[in-house]
Design a protein around this motif. Structure first.
Motif, mmCIF file in Angstrom:
data_model
loop_
_atom_site.group_PDB
_atom_site.id
_atom_site.type_symbol
_atom_site.label_atom_id
_atom_site.label_comp_id
_atom_site.label_asym_id
_atom_site.label_seq_id
_atom_site.Cartn_x
_atom_site.Cartn_y
_atom_site.Cartn_z
ATOM 1 N N ARG A 4 35.787 39.679 37.548
ATOM 2 C CA ARG A 4 36.486 40.937 37.748
ATOM 3 C C ARG A 4 37.899 40.090 38.644
ATOM 4 N N LYS A 29 40.243 40.522 41.818
ATOM 5 C CA LYS A 29 40.162 40.772 43.046
ATOM 6 C C LYS A 29 41.489 41.715 43.363
ATOM 7 N N ALA A 30 41.498 42.021 44.629
ATOM 8 C CA ALA A 30 42.841 42.927 45.089
ATOM 9 C C ALA A 30 44.063 41.941 45.060
ATOM 10 N N ASP A 31 43.896 40.714 44.941
ATOM 11 C CA ASP A 31 45.096 40.123 44.918
ATOM 12 C C ASP A 31 45.597 39.592 43.768
ATOM 13 N N GLY A 32 44.773 39.898 42.764
ATOM 14 C CA GLY A 32 45.059 39.590 41.208
ATOM 15 C C GLY A 32 44.214 38.502 40.786
ATOM 16 N N THR A 33 43.718 37.672 41.697
ATOM 17 C CA THR A 33 42.813 36.528 41.306
ATOM 18 C C THR A 33 41.588 36.932 40.681
ATOM 19 N N GLU A 34 40.912 36.219 39.832
ATOM 20 C CA GLU A 34 39.718 36.394 39.144
ATOM 21 C C GLU A 34 38.305 35.694 39.917
#
Length: 66
Positions: free
Chosen positions: A41, A43-48
Motif C-alpha cells: 500500500r 504510505k501517507a508520504d507516497g512511498t510503498e
C-alpha cells in the motif's frame, strides 16, 4: 585507535538476543517476499510499504523478553 583492544565490552546475552532477533526478521522477510501472496500500500508520504515490511518492523519494535 586499535579497535581490537580499545573496543568497549560486549554484553554477550544482548548480542545473542540481537542476532536471534535479526535472524528471525530475515527469515520473515525471505518467507514473505519469496511467496506469491503479499500486498503493498502507499504510505501517507507516497512511498510503498508491504505487509511484510510492517510485520518485520513490529517484530523488531516491540519490546521482547529474552
Amino acid at each position: 585507535m586499535d579497535y581490537a583492544f580499545d573496543a568497549p565490552p560486549v554484553d554477550r546475552e544482548l548480542l545473542e538476543f540481537a542476532v536471534r532477533l535479526l535472524g528471525r526478521a530475515g527469515w520473515m522477510s525471505a518467507q514473505g517476499f519469496f511467496s506469491d501472496d503479499w500486498h503493498s500500500r502507499l504510505k501517507a508520504d507516497g512511498t510503498e510499504v508491504t505487509e511484510i515490511d510492517v510485520a518485520v518492523e513490529e517484530l523488531i519494535s516491540v519490546p521482547s523478553t529474552r
